[in-house]
Design an enzyme around this catalytic site. Structure first.
Site, PDB file in Angstrom:
ATOM      1  CE  LYS A  88      21.181   5.635 -36.071  1.00  0.00           C
ATOM      2  NZ  LYS A  88      21.118   7.436 -35.828  1.00  0.00           N
ATOM      3  CG  ASP A 100      16.445  -4.200 -36.531  1.00  0.00           C
ATOM      4  OD1 ASP A 100      17.342  -3.959 -36.258  1.00  0.00           O
ATOM      5  OD2 ASP A 100      15.167  -4.977 -35.145  1.00  0.00           O
ATOM      6  NE  ARG A 158      30.343   6.318 -35.723  1.00  0.00           N
ATOM      7  CZ  ARG A 158      29.507   6.555 -35.304  1.00  0.00           C
ATOM      8  NH1 ARG A 158      28.946   6.714 -34.501  1.00  0.00           N
ATOM      9  NH2 ARG A 158      28.272   6.550 -36.185  1.00  0.00           N
ATOM     10  CG  ASP A 227      29.919   4.845 -28.828  1.00  0.00           C
ATOM     11  OD1 ASP A 227      29.469   4.936 -27.862  1.00  0.00           O
ATOM     12  OD2 ASP A 227      28.763   4.754 -29.325  1.00  0.00           O
ATOM     13  CG  ASP A 237      25.751   8.010 -33.517  1.00  0.00           C
ATOM     14  OD1 ASP A 237      25.477   8.601 -34.684  1.00  0.00           O
ATOM     15  OD2 ASP A 237      26.348   6.763 -33.334  1.00  0.00           O
TER      16      ASP A 237
END
Ligand code: AMP
Ligand code: MG
Length: 464
Positions: A88, A100, A158, A227, A237
């Protein structure tokens, strides 16, 4: 393909996570591993990929999202079975949109520590193997340095992965994804009359259970968008999450969530809402709306039953009585009125002496209405006597479920600020403490303390 970062360095690793995939964490600091785990070099047999998904963000359909900064290296088969390794923050992907592709050191430390802390709390979660960093600057509210977290899970699919193909009107892809998930992770469901309906019911059940576990330790996810909901029922997450400190059921841990959609009190119903979104996406495979409704109806009883068990355990009650709900409700009302520290209260409650109310001071001093607490404690004692509860046995049982140590925001913040000055020792120290959340660890008493005054100004947002 990952985009290399200049001069990457090792920041932290989890020995427990490493063991799951048969790696020795001590090796992860070697430059070869640092290169692999930063994405500067790709292992020979790896075919990196990023996955597409869509989702509902804050209740609104957001369309295509996808792994905007996560790159899957592949799967490692270790003692815990196959685990996917995902970098990640390893650079731009086809789904980076306006982003980015990078992650900052600050949020990477938070994700790393919390993943491992949740696992130690026995709450289903994705894992974090390590963090590597680079001095390359990335722009957030200010310029920060970049980092890569290597995450691990059997799958990162997900709810939003299903929603993607449903809203694209691609029934074949939807079916392929569902068949993959069932065949790989829920093989027992292939025997069901409609495996897709059974999948919805099972994911709904797991989600309900996971969120009950969150509530029981005061964990707030912060961004329960579809998500960010795992098809395996894992906490997934880690962004602006938080652990409840001064108890307030309406607490919002995510500064970006101004409406409080994902407040502590709302998490259970949001979990259900998210399962509905998954159910909607599976409709082409389920066919009958009543069947889907029936699968989704699993949620409420599963959540209530799980939370009820957990609350009984938190209060050291070995049996379950109908009136217990009222005992719990009254306690939470008192805790909310006095903003009692969630973790410290339950840990201290384990020390209660059945026959010595005069020794309750450490507990009753947490409350504003001390008489109201005394009245509650009297009812609690009565209830304990009903089941002939013994002080020392009860304390042992309660200490095994009421953590002494959780990842308070300020603890993470201290580790982050040191790391931003290149001192990574606090991350390792905090990890070691959080790996044993139920142990007394008297030498680390300070890590169980109330947050200092400066911590009340800490704000965490979606910026990561
Ligand atoms: P989150 O709410 O953090 O789970 O992220 C929502 C979406 O934004 C996901 O698709 C992420 O991959 C994407 N995203 C977040 N941060 C970045 C970033 N810095 N670069 C690219 N994509 C990002
Ligand atoms: Mg996400």
């Amino acid at each position: 393909m990952p985009t290399p970062l200049p001069a990457p360095y090792f920041v932290a690793a989890s020995a427990r996570a490493a063991a799951l995939v048969g790696l020795d964490a001590a090796h992860l600091a070697n430059s070869d591993f640092v290169d692999f785990l930063t994405g500067n070099r790709v292992p020979a047999r790896s075919q990196p990929l990023s996955a597409v998904y869509s989702g509902h963000q804050f209740g609104v359909w957001a369309g295509q999202l996808g792994d905007g900064r996560a790159i899957l290296l592949g799967e490692l088969n270790g003692p815990a079975g196959p685990m996917e390794l995902q970098l990640k923050g390893a650079g731009l992907t086809p789904y980076s949109r306006m982003g980015d592709g990078r992650a900052v050191l600050r949020s990477s430390i938070r994700e790393f520590l919390c993943s491992e802390a949740m696992a130690a709390l026995r709450i289903p979660t994705t894992r974090a193997l390590c963090i590597t960093g680079s001095d390359k600057g990335v722009m957030r509210e200010t310029v920060e340095t970049s980092a890569v977290v290597t995450r691990m899970a059997p799958s990162f699919v997900r709810f939003g992965s299903f929603e993607h193909w449903y809203y694209r009107d691609k029934p074949e892809e939807l079916k392929a994804l569902a068949d993959y998930v069932i065949y790989t992770f829920y093989p027992e469901l292939t025997a069901e009359p409609n495996p897709y309906t059974a999948l919805l019911a099972e994911v709904t059940r797991r989600t309900a259970r996971m969120i009950a576990q969150w509530q029981a330790v005061g964990f707030m996810h912060g961004v329960m968008n579809t998500d960010n909901m795992s098809i395996l029922g894992l906490t997934l997450d880690y962004g602006p999450f938080g652990f409840m400190e001064a108890f307030d059921p309406n607490h919002i841990c995510n500064h970006t969530d101004q409406q409080g959609r994902y407040s502590y009190a709302n998490q259970p119903q949001i979990g259900h809402w998210n399962c509905y979104a998954l159910g909607q996406a599976l409709m082409p495979l389920i066919g009958d709306a009543d069947d889907a409704q029936e699968a989704l109806a699993v949620y409420q009883p599963e959540f209530a039953r799980t939370l009820d068990h957990l609350l009984h355990a938190k209060l050291g009650l070995a049996t379950e009585h109908e009136q217990d709900r009222a005992l719990f409700d009254e306690l939470f009302k008192l805790m909310a009125a006095a903003h009692v520290d969630f973790t410290r209260f339950f840990r201290t409650l384990g020390k209660l002496k059945l026959d010595d109310p005069a020794a309750d001071a450490p507990l009753r001093d947490m409350f504003i209405e001390r008489e109201a607490f005394d009245a509650w404690a009297a009812r609690y004692r009565e209830r304990l006597r009903q089941e002939a509860s013994a002080d020392s046995e009860r304390k042992t049982a309660m200490d095994a479920v009421n953590p002494k140590f959780v990842l308070r925001n300020y603890l993470a913040q201290v580790a982050i600020e040191k790391a931003q000055n290149k001192d990574y020792s606090e991350i390792a120290k905090l990890l070691a403490i959080l790996e044993h959340p139920f142990d007394e660890q008297p030498e680390h008493e300070a890590y169980a303390a109330l947050p200092p005054d400066w911590a009340s100004h800490l704000e965490v947002s979606c910026s990561s």
